[in-house]
Write a protein that holds these residues in place. Sequence first.
Motif, mmCIF file in Angstrom:
data_model
loop_
_atom_site.group_PDB
_atom_site.id
_atom_site.type_symbol
_atom_site.label_atom_id
_atom_site.label_comp_id
_atom_site.label_asym_id
_atom_site.label_seq_id
_atom_site.Cartn_x
_atom_site.Cartn_y
_atom_site.Cartn_z
ATOM 1 N N VAL A 1 38.720 47.787 47.397
ATOM 2 C CA VAL A 1 39.419 48.053 48.705
ATOM 3 C C VAL A 1 40.976 47.744 48.734
ATOM 4 O O VAL A 1 42.354 48.447 48.878
ATOM 5 N N LEU A 2 40.898 46.387 48.517
ATOM 6 C CA LEU A 2 42.066 45.568 49.473
ATOM 7 C C LEU A 2 43.093 45.236 48.446
ATOM 8 O O LEU A 2 44.050 45.174 48.369
ATOM 9 N N ALA A 3 42.723 46.089 46.854
ATOM 10 C CA ALA A 3 43.558 46.191 45.903
ATOM 11 C C ALA A 3 45.081 47.586 46.018
ATOM 12 O O ALA A 3 45.906 47.386 46.147
ATOM 13 N N LEU B 1 45.495 48.310 48.854
ATOM 14 C CA LEU B 1 46.192 47.292 49.829
ATOM 15 C C LEU B 1 47.552 46.782 49.648
ATOM 16 O O LEU B 1 47.978 46.099 51.303
ATOM 17 N N ASP B 2 47.217 46.766 48.231
ATOM 18 C CA ASP B 2 48.679 45.492 47.944
ATOM 19 C C ASP B 2 48.119 44.248 47.905
ATOM 20 O O ASP B 2 49.370 43.562 48.347
ATOM 21 N N PHE B 3 46.868 43.736 47.944
ATOM 22 C CA PHE B 3 46.595 43.075 48.208
ATOM 23 C C PHE B 3 46.731 41.737 47.351
ATOM 24 O O PHE B 3 46.470 42.733 45.797
ATOM 25 N N ASP B 4 47.252 40.841 46.797
ATOM 26 C CA ASP B 4 46.639 40.140 45.303
ATOM 27 C C ASP B 4 45.215 39.554 45.285
ATOM 28 O O ASP B 4 44.977 39.162 46.902
ATOM 29 N N ILE B 5 44.513 39.786 44.299
ATOM 30 C CA ILE B 5 43.267 39.360 44.469
ATOM 31 C C ILE B 5 42.347 38.203 43.561
ATOM 32 O O ILE B 5 42.511 38.197 43.085
ATOM 33 N N VAL B 6 41.688 37.273 44.713
ATOM 34 C CA VAL B 6 41.435 36.170 44.326
ATOM 35 C C VAL B 6 39.601 35.760 44.369
ATOM 36 O O VAL B 6 39.184 36.163 45.062
ATOM 37 N N VAL B 7 39.059 36.112 42.902
ATOM 38 C CA VAL B 7 37.411 35.843 43.368
ATOM 39 C C VAL B 7 36.937 34.414 43.359
ATOM 40 O O VAL B 7 37.383 34.106 41.696
ATOM 41 N N ILE B 8 36.606 34.046 44.413
ATOM 42 C CA ILE B 8 35.816 32.063 43.212
ATOM 43 C C ILE B 8 34.185 32.254 43.704
ATOM 44 O O ILE B 8 33.571 33.296 44.716
ATOM 45 N N ASP B 9 33.306 31.765 42.125
ATOM 46 C CA ASP B 9 31.931 32.172 42.445
ATOM 47 C C ASP B 9 31.535 30.312 41.707
ATOM 48 O O ASP B 9 32.584 29.877 40.857
ATOM 49 N N GLN B 10 30.028 29.525 41.636
ATOM 50 C CA GLN B 10 30.357 28.898 41.770
ATOM 51 C C GLN B 10 29.766 28.740 40.010
ATOM 52 O O GLN B 10 28.798 28.599 39.496
ATOM 53 N N ARG B 11 29.286 30.257 40.071
ATOM 54 C CA ARG B 11 28.373 31.076 39.504
ATOM 55 C C ARG B 11 28.684 31.150 38.129
ATOM 56 O O ARG B 11 29.531 31.714 37.892
ATOM 57 N N ASP B 12 28.812 30.683 36.566
ATOM 58 C CA ASP B 12 29.027 31.422 35.589
ATOM 59 C C ASP B 12 28.970 32.399 34.729
ATOM 60 O O ASP B 12 29.210 32.888 33.857
ATOM 61 N N ALA B 13 28.218 32.872 35.205
ATOM 62 C CA ALA B 13 27.276 34.642 34.285
ATOM 63 C C ALA B 13 26.854 35.662 35.719
ATOM 64 O O ALA B 13 25.964 35.974 35.809
ATOM 65 N N VAL B 14 27.736 35.918 36.396
ATOM 66 C CA VAL B 14 27.434 37.026 37.657
ATOM 67 C C VAL B 14 28.126 38.255 36.882
ATOM 68 O O VAL B 14 29.469 38.343 36.518
ATOM 69 N N GLN B 15 27.276 39.052 36.525
ATOM 70 C CA GLN B 15 27.204 40.613 35.559
ATOM 71 C C GLN B 15 28.758 41.253 36.777
ATOM 72 O O GLN B 15 30.007 41.807 35.967
ATOM 73 N N MET C 1 30.579 40.039 38.576
ATOM 74 C CA MET C 1 31.979 39.125 38.645
ATOM 75 C C MET C 1 32.950 39.102 37.144
ATOM 76 O O MET C 1 34.482 39.909 37.241
ATOM 77 N N GLN C 2 31.547 39.719 36.197
ATOM 78 C CA GLN C 2 32.442 39.322 34.837
ATOM 79 C C GLN C 2 33.098 41.270 34.872
ATOM 80 O O GLN C 2 34.182 41.588 34.003
ATOM 81 N N ASP C 3 33.219 42.545 35.429
ATOM 82 C CA ASP C 3 33.139 43.825 35.715
ATOM 83 C C ASP C 3 34.446 43.616 35.876
ATOM 84 O O ASP C 3 35.559 44.835 36.043
ATOM 85 N N ASN C 4 34.812 42.606 37.080
ATOM 86 C CA ASN C 4 35.807 42.697 38.466
ATOM 87 C C ASN C 4 37.008 42.141 37.175
ATOM 88 O O ASN C 4 36.976 41.251 36.863
ATOM 89 N N ASP C 5 37.686 43.471 36.686
ATOM 90 C CA ASP C 5 39.179 44.195 36.170
ATOM 91 C C ASP C 5 40.071 43.969 37.084
ATOM 92 O O ASP C 5 41.417 44.571 36.533
ATOM 93 N N ILE C 6 40.095 43.855 38.518
ATOM 94 C CA ILE C 6 40.844 44.322 39.811
ATOM 95 C C ILE C 6 41.493 42.681 40.090
ATOM 96 O O ILE C 6 42.479 42.530 40.069
ATOM 97 N N ALA C 7 40.875 41.747 40.094
ATOM 98 C CA ALA C 7 41.070 40.602 40.533
ATOM 99 C C ALA C 7 41.835 39.992 39.002
ATOM 100 O O ALA C 7 42.318 39.665 38.413
ATOM 101 N N GLY C 8 43.090 39.559 39.962
ATOM 102 C CA GLY C 8 44.163 38.837 39.174
ATOM 103 C C GLY C 8 44.150 36.877 39.084
ATOM 104 O O GLY C 8 44.266 36.726 37.867
ATOM 105 N N GLN C 9 43.050 36.580 40.064
ATOM 106 C CA GLN C 9 42.515 35.531 39.272
ATOM 107 C C GLN C 9 40.914 35.335 39.786
ATOM 108 O O GLN C 9 40.551 35.743 40.361
ATOM 109 N N LYS C 10 39.989 34.741 38.615
ATOM 110 C CA LYS C 10 38.584 34.962 38.998
ATOM 111 C C LYS C 10 38.045 33.557 38.272
ATOM 112 O O LYS C 10 38.490 33.127 37.644
#
Length: 290
Positions: A153-155, A157-171, A173-182
């Motif tokens: 949704v925020l993409a 609205l022209d937001f830069d998207i940064v997604v942060i998580d401390q888990r390394d195997a979240v499906q 998050m892996q499927d999120n091809d919109i975020a500029g940074q993960k």
Amino acid sequence: SSPGKAGAKMGIAADGTRFGTIGGGQVEHDLAAQALALIQQPDSCSRLFCVRHDDSGLVCGGRQTVLYYPCALNDLSLLQDIQGAFQKKQARQLVIDPKGMSVYKVIAEEAEARGILFTDSVDAGWTYQELIGVTKTSYIIGGGHVGLALSQVLALLDFDIVVIDQRDAVQTMQDNDIAGQKIIVPYSEINQHINAGKQSYVFIMTHSHQTDQQVLAELWHRPFAYLGILGSRRKIKVLQQNLAETISKQRWQSIHAPLGLAINSQTPMEIAISIAAEVISQINASERKP
């Protein structure tokens, strides 16, 4: 009550090709026709005029101050600089006045200032200024289903998207091809990966109440354009009790808890839309302030 918003722009070529919008409908149609007529004039120059819709018979009444600016061939390099500012995310001040159009570099502090300013006086004449090249950044803390939906949704609205998580195997998050940074990082280090400021929007939606509380305890004291936390009112009440000695009642008033507008949202996408609607409401309200 006029169509469009301050700073809305539309480009129109001599052959009638258009891009952008200043509100649509009959108003835009009439202004585009006027611009086409002005283009044909050999001595066409920039001009400022007021359009009143009060007696037009249209539902959308009100008035607009409209700037007509003819782009000449010698403006090409300047327009390329403007395009580069957006592409490289470099803050620049765009200035248009009767003398023409200019672009200036700005320092970081100036980039935090209000984006659009229009002045008009008998002595100094009119000047339009706009901060360009500055992008709103959303920090979505938690790479789950709502984080993925909010990214989508925020993409729009022209937001830069940064997604942060401390888990390394979240499906999701892996499927999120919109975020500029993960970013995968312990939440205890999250401060190092989030920039504060008026262009930063922070959404806390981790996988548990405990980690939500941990992240909020790390970030609550920093200045953001928006800081919100996902959860039920009961959950928020528990967090307020647990952090009572850390976060004052007054500070809680500026934290969106729970975040989002109350639209009875249930699915991840419905929740994301409620959050985006609240953000839009806040941004537009701040732009209307004198």
